[in-house]
Structures are given as C-alpha cells and as structure tokens.
Design an enzyme around this catalytic site. Sequence first.
Site, PDB file in Angstrom:
ATOM      1  N   GLU A 117       0.818  -1.211   0.000  1.00  0.00           N
ATOM      2  CA  GLU A 117       0.000   0.000   0.000  1.00  0.00           C
ATOM      3  C   GLU A 117       0.851   1.259   0.000  1.00  0.00           C
ATOM      4  OE1 GLU A 117      -3.107   0.003  -0.499  1.00  0.00           O
ATOM      5  OE2 GLU A 117      -3.824  -1.989   0.066  1.00  0.00           O
ATOM      6  N   ASP A 258      -4.288 -10.000  -8.271  1.00  0.00           N
ATOM      7  CA  ASP A 258      -4.688  -9.108  -9.358  1.00  0.00           C
ATOM      8  C   ASP A 258      -3.581  -8.226  -9.944  1.00  0.00           C
ATOM      9  OD1 ASP A 258      -4.625  -7.755  -6.932  1.00  0.00           O
ATOM     10  OD2 ASP A 258      -6.678  -7.042  -7.013  1.00  0.00           O
TER      11      ASP A 258
END
Length: 578
Positions: A117, A258
């Site tokens: 992140e 993903d």
Amino acid sequence: MPFRPLVPLGLLCALLPLHYGAPGPDGTAPDPAHYRERVKAMFYHAYDSYLENAFPYDELRPLTCDGHDTWGSFSLTLIDALDTLLILGNVSEFQRVVEVLQDNVDFDIDVNASVFETNIRVVGGLLSAHLLSKRAGVEVEAGWPCSGPLLRMAEEAARKLLPAFQTPTGMPYGTVNLLHGVNPGETPVTCTAGIGTFIVEFATLSSLTGDPVFEDVARVALMRLWESRSDIGLVGNHIDVLTGKWVAQDSGIGAGVDSYFEYLVKGAILLQDKKLMAMFLEYNKAIRNYTRFDDWYLWVQMYKGTVSMPVFQSLEAYWPGLQSLIGDIDNAMRTFLNYYTVWKQFGGLPEFYNIPQGYTVEKREGYPLRPELIESAMYLYRATGDPTLLELGRDAVESIEKISKVECGFATIKDLRDHKLDNRMESFFLAETVKYLYLLFDPTNFIHNNGSTFDTVITPYGECILGAGGYIFNTEAHPIDPAALHCCQRLKEEQWEVEDLMREFYSLKRNRSRFQKKTMSSGPWQLPTGAGTFSSPESQDQMREKKPAKQKVPLLSCPSQPFTSKLALLGQVFLDSS
C-alpha cells in the site's frame, strides 16, 4: 481470437471514434458534460470534507465527521488525491498541497506500514505528482524531472521499503517498520500481488534518480514469482517469502493476485520489455484454459486446475481493462458485460458474488466504492466508443450519490442488500474511482493526449519530450508519463560518467536536504542473501567495469521499440552533440 497489436492508451485514443449522445436504457443519452460536472462535485464534496474534518489523518470517517490513520500516518488522502486535482483542472490547489506535503509528511516514524500500500499510494502518488508539477504551474527546480522535492520524498519512502526485500528469495515481506525495518517475528507469508506490484513505481524511480536498486529488487520479485508457478502455469494466492513455498494455493485473477498480472502488462508497456509481456501472455493462456467459464473467471487449485471457489470478486473487474491493453477487445467486452449485470442487480459490485447462485456471499456483501469496473469502462470506451460504457458511468454516479453520500463525504456501503453504511471513506475513492469516472466523461483531458501536443524540457542530460500521452496508470490510478523514464539518462555508455558528475555536484545540496538526511540515517542498503541478480548502489562502480560495450547510435536517431514504433517518439531523448 488472435490478439490485436498492443497500443498505449494515449495513442489508442487517436485511432478510434468516440460516440456521444447514444441513448441509455431509459431512452436518454448519458450527457458527458453533465456527468463530468456531477463527478467534479462528488470529488469536492469528499475532498473538502476530508480537509475540514480529517486532515492530517490518513482517511476520513464520514459518518462521525473525523479522521483516522489507516496505512501509516502520511495524510494519505491528500497524497492520493493530488494528481486528481490536476486532472480536474485545479492547479492552485495542487500547488498548495505540494507545499503542505513538503512541510508535514515525515517518513521517519515508528509505524508498521504495508509495503504494497505504501508503494502504490505514497510512492506512486508522489512520483505522479512530481512528473505533473510543471504542467500544474509549480516552479520546478533546475534539473527537473531528474530532481525535485516530491521525487526526493518518493525516494525516501521507497528506501524505507527496501529492507522488506532482504529475504533469501528476494520476495518482500508484506509489512515493514518505517523506523526499524522488518520486525523480528514478522510473518513471512505475503500475497502474490504484494510481491509483484512494484515494477511501475520502482523502475520509474530508478530511471529518474539513477539508482538501479529499486528496479532491480522489483524485477527479482517478479522473476521469483514466475519461477514459482505450477506445472500448469498458475500461481497461488499467498507464498512464504523465506522458503518460496505456496501457502494458499487458490489461483485466480482477483484479490491477492490481481495487480501482479496488471504490472506485467503495464511494466512491459512502460519499459518496452518483451520478456514481461511474454510472461503475461503465458499466464493468460493458463488463465483462459483453467479459470474461464462462459466469460467469468473462477478460482481454481493452482496445481490441478479444479474449481475451488465459483465466485466473482469485485477486485476482478480490472481484468477487462487489462485485456483492452493487449488488444483483446472482444473478450474484454463480454466479460465487462457480465460484471455490469451484477452492478445493475445491486447498484454496486459486492466484494464476493456467487456465480451459480447469482447472489452475494455471506459477510462479503459490501461495496467500499471500488474503482475497478469504472476503470475498465474508461479503457474500453477509449478503445471502442461503445455507449454502454458511458451508461455504466452514469449508473455509478447515480448509485454512489444515492446510496453513499452523507453530510461529510461518501461512506463505504457495508451491505448492498439494505444499503447500510460503514464509517470509512478509502483514499482510493479520490485517487481512482472519481478519477476514472471523470476521465470516462472527459474525452479532451490531457491524459488522453494522442501525441499531437507535447512539452520539451532541458535536463542535465539533454532535451527531452514530456506530456505527449501514453500515460501508464499504476494500480492506484496514478498516471506515469513513460517519456519521463528517458529524460534522465544518456546513451548507456555515457550515462555512468554523467551520473558520477551529477552525484558529486549535487552531494552538498542533498546533504542539506531534510529528506536526504533522514534517508542517509537509515543505513546502507544490503543485499538479501540468495536473492541473486540485483546489486547495491555501492557495487555499481565495479559493475560498470564489467558492462559490455554498447553499439553507438546517432544522437538524433529513434531506437527501435519492441511493441510499437509510436511509443519510441514519446520516449526519445534528444541530445546535442556536445
């Protein structure tokens, strides 16, 4: 069907027609100008609420009108929203926020931060804003884009992540303490996306700073995942970064995996790297063979290919957009339309959707205002002009405003069945969801530039072209100008000498910088045992002596590019003969 030629987004726009005023399901046309203004109003309702109620915390809590730190205490929403401000045309606020971030953000803090992140939101957001600064009217320093305060902040943040890569495999831990490095006892289990989602930001950082360590560690991590795939060509969901053994063996295109696939494609385009694209295309064959059923993608056991979870996850909705980048438009549209039916059923995409039952999965009924389906609509609309894609944009605006809007921003939808809300507004709502909606309805935005206009800048390495289009969005929707990667280097045989001279010239200035002082205090970079192929900054002098001689090319020639000669124009650096 065979893949069509790969074309960067900014160039694709010029080749395909756009259709406006097409009727929606109710007979009315989704008017781009009307919805563009609606999206802009959504942004400012959320953004102003964050500034008034939550800054300097990371994110807004819209139901209680206050803020909280979520990913590390970086004023994260401000970083994530910065390039969106410019895309919406607000140069004055962009300039103000740049100053605020320089004065207030500190990475020398005792905080455990997500490596993934922090990279996509903080490093990616700062790099994008750095490269857009001149367009936003910021007075850039001499040597830009090869130097600048936001670039130094991005580099400092990225260096805080490097200790996570010091593992026997070269695959990073998922969490790192920004002050102390990896905590003793930190779990070695990391998701696949948390390992393979660095090449866009880290290669950009290496190209702009001249320090190869960032791109090197990102490439090693990508290669270790590639080497760990099963005999049928699939990867699992979580892996032990110390042993290289798969812990979770479910294979799919959604959560936990993903953006690994996304960054193989985007890294290939950004770096014009045939090997990365070949890796993705091999994965794509296995994905189609084992996980695709009637244009849905299921979860399967990575070694056997047997179905383990017949569910659609909302995070998978990026896939049609990714398919469009490799030219697989027909398959992309069919899958998109499947996902759009789910949106129409609930007014949003639930986190999990049981495909055989046609309904939500228990405890996964929420919609945290994710961007992925809107992202795919934006890509596909640029490629096809299909009015159905504008209709999705219209439906998204109407649903989000009706269900999620509250007095202090927009709240996560906790349950799409009864529209209960949760007290959180993720920073990606302003970084991605609103941005992709606006770009869907704004065909003349500078992001969609087709190469007909560009800027030239003078760097210590010569004159280069910027802003010609072909922007590559990182997985947090922060656009990177691919041409910038060529602005801070000469021909390879000249580059090392220039870097040495520039490093010596700017050393005093760097040492006076608050950010550089903090970076240097964190200690020298050390190689992870057994990681193999990358090197430390300290070893570069020895490596230069081993580099093979490169064939000289004329200074004004355009080197051939693996995928498309058009991108070579965007990436060419023009040098004088001195």
